[in-house]
Design a protein around this motif. Structure first.
Motif, short mmCIF file in Angstrom:
data_model
loop_
_atom_site.label_atom_id
_atom_site.label_comp_id
_atom_site.label_asym_id
_atom_site.label_seq_id
_atom_site.Cartn_x
_atom_site.Cartn_y
_atom_site.Cartn_z
N ILE A 269 0.96 -1.16 0.11
CA ILE A 269 0.05 0.32 -0.03
C ILE A 269 0.70 1.17 0.10
O ILE A 269 0.61 2.21 -0.88
N VAL A 270 1.81 1.18 0.70
CA VAL A 270 2.85 2.57 1.11
C VAL A 270 3.65 2.65 -0.37
O VAL A 270 3.54 3.76 -0.91
N THR A 271 4.04 1.54 -0.95
CA THR A 271 4.64 1.77 -2.34
C THR A 271 3.59 2.25 -3.41
O THR A 271 4.20 2.85 -4.10
N ALA A 272 2.43 1.73 -3.27
CA ALA A 272 1.73 2.23 -4.46
C ALA A 272 1.10 3.39 -4.13
O ALA A 272 1.11 4.29 -5.27
N ALA A 273 1.04 4.14 -2.82
CA ALA A 273 0.64 5.44 -2.57
C ALA A 273 1.75 6.43 -2.83
O ALA A 273 1.57 7.68 -2.82
N LEU B 156 -11.05 8.69 -3.59
CA LEU B 156 -10.74 9.26 -2.59
C LEU B 156 -9.25 9.41 -2.55
O LEU B 156 -8.59 10.14 -1.89
N TRP B 157 -8.56 8.27 -3.13
CA TRP B 157 -6.93 8.22 -3.23
C TRP B 157 -6.66 9.43 -4.17
O TRP B 157 -5.61 9.94 -3.92
N VAL B 158 -7.35 9.80 -5.06
CA VAL B 158 -6.91 10.80 -5.99
C VAL B 158 -6.97 12.16 -5.36
O VAL B 158 -6.47 13.13 -5.53
N VAL B 159 -8.10 12.12 -4.42
CA VAL B 159 -8.46 13.30 -3.51
C VAL B 159 -7.05 13.54 -2.70
O VAL B 159 -6.83 14.68 -2.29
N PHE B 160 -6.85 12.52 -2.03
CA PHE B 160 -5.66 12.54 -1.00
C PHE B 160 -4.27 12.82 -1.48
O PHE B 160 -3.74 13.86 -1.15
N LEU C 278 -4.78 12.65 -14.10
CA LEU C 278 -5.19 11.26 -13.86
C LEU C 278 -6.61 11.23 -13.46
O LEU C 278 -7.48 10.60 -13.98
N ARG C 279 -7.14 12.33 -12.91
CA ARG C 279 -8.62 12.61 -12.24
C ARG C 279 -9.40 12.82 -13.63
O ARG C 279 -10.51 12.05 -13.79
N SER C 280 -8.95 13.56 -14.74
CA SER C 280 -9.60 13.58 -15.88
C SER C 280 -9.64 12.26 -16.66
O SER C 280 -10.61 12.06 -17.23
N LYS C 281 -8.67 11.63 -16.67
CA LYS C 281 -8.62 10.32 -17.29
C LYS C 281 -9.53 9.21 -16.84
O LYS C 281 -10.28 8.34 -17.25
#
Length: 241
Positions: A89-93, A210-214, A183-186
Motif C-alpha cells: 500500500i505504501v509503495t503504491a501510494a 478518494l485516493w486521488v483526492v488524497f 489522472l482525475r480527468s482520465k
C-alpha cells in the motif's frame, strides 16, 4: 569557471533576491502550464514519481527489481514481496505524492541556504536510481539529468546555482499537481483501470476517487508550504519595513 570547492558543500548561501525567486517560479509555472513545454519536461516528474515508488519499496523492505522510464514520459517500478499488506500500500501510494514531497524537502534546504547540498543530494538519489534502471532510455535520461546537475553544481557561480535550484524546486512543487489533475480527468473517461489509485482501491477497499483526492490534497499542501518556505522570509522582511 572555478570548479566547486568541496568545502562549499555544506556552506550556507544567502538567498537570492525576491524578484529572482518569483521569476524562477513563473518560469516553472510556464513549463507546467504550457502543453508543449510540459510534454518536454514531464519526464522529470516521472523520475521523481518512480523514485518515490522505489524508495517506499526499500523502506518497507520490499525487494526492488528494477525501474523503467519510457520516452512517452510513463514509467514503471517493479517490486517483489507480498501482493497485499502495508508495504504494498505504501509503495503504491508513494508515486503521485513523491514529486511534491521531494519539492517540499528541497524547499526546506533552499530556505536554510543549502543550495549546493541540495544539488548533491539530488545527484546521490539519481545515482541510486541509475543502479536499478532496466532500460536504455531510462539510463540515458538519468545520465543527462545527472550530468546537467553535476555541471551546474561544479562549475556554475553561486548565483546561477541558486537561481536554477529555485526554478527546479518550483517545478517539482507545481509539476507535482498537474499529473494528479490529468489522472482525475482520465479516470472520469475510464482510461486508467490499472492506475495507482485503482490498485490502491483493490488493496484497501477505499474508493480510487478518494485516493486521488488524497494525492491532490498532499500536493497542494506541499505547494503552499514549499512556496511559503521559498518566499516567506522575504515577505516577513518586507512587512517589517
Amino acid at each position: 569557471m572555478t570548479p566547486l570547492n568541496l568545502h562549499e558543500l555544506t556552506a550556507i548561501q544567502p538567498p537570492p533576491p525576491l524578484w529572482l525567486i518569483v521569476l524562477s517560479g513563473c518560469a516553472a509555472l510556464a513549463l507546467v502550464a504550457y502543453g508543449p513545454a510540459w510534454h518536454a519536461t514531464r519526464g522529470l516528474i516521472t523520475i521523481a514519481h518512480e523514485g518515490g515508488h522505489a524508495l517506499a519499496a526499500v523502506l518497507t523492505r520490499r525487494r526492488l527489481s528494477g525501474i523503467r522510464l519510457h520516452s512517452d514520459t510513463s514509467g514503471v517500478t517493479l517490486t517483489r514481496g507480498r501482493p497485499t499488506g502495508p508495504g504494498m500500500i505504501v509503495t503504491a501510494a508513494a508515486g503521485y505524492v513523491a514529486p511534491s514531497l521531494i519539492g517540499l524537502g528541497a524547499a526546506w534546504l533552499l530556505a536554510a541556504g543549502h543550495v549546493t547540498l541540495l544539488l548533491w543530494a539530488v545527484l546521490a538519489l539519481l545515482a541510486c536510481m541509475l543502479l536499478m534502471i532496466r532500460n536504455f532510455f531510462g539510463a540515458v535520461a538519468l545520465l543527462v539529468v545527472g550530468g546537467a546537475i553535476f555541471a551546474l553544481s561544479w562549475f556554475a557561480p553561486p548565483e546561477v546555482r541558486a537561481a536554477c535550484a529555485h526554478a527546479g524546486v518550483w517545478f517539482l512543487l507545481l509539476g507535482g499537481v498537474r499529473p494528479i489533475l490529468e489522472l482525475r480527468s482520465k479516470r472520469r473517461r475510464g482510461r486508467t483501470p490499472d492506475s495507482d489509485p485503482d490498485q490502491l482501491a483493490r488493496l484497501t477497499r477505499v474508493p480510487a476517487g478518494l485516493w486521488v483526492v488524497f494525492f491532490l490534497f498532499v500536493s497542494v499542501a506541499a505547494l503552499a508550504a514549499g512556496g511559503y518556505m521559498l518566499i516567506g522570509g522575504h515577505l516577513i522582511e518586507l512587512t517589517a519595513r
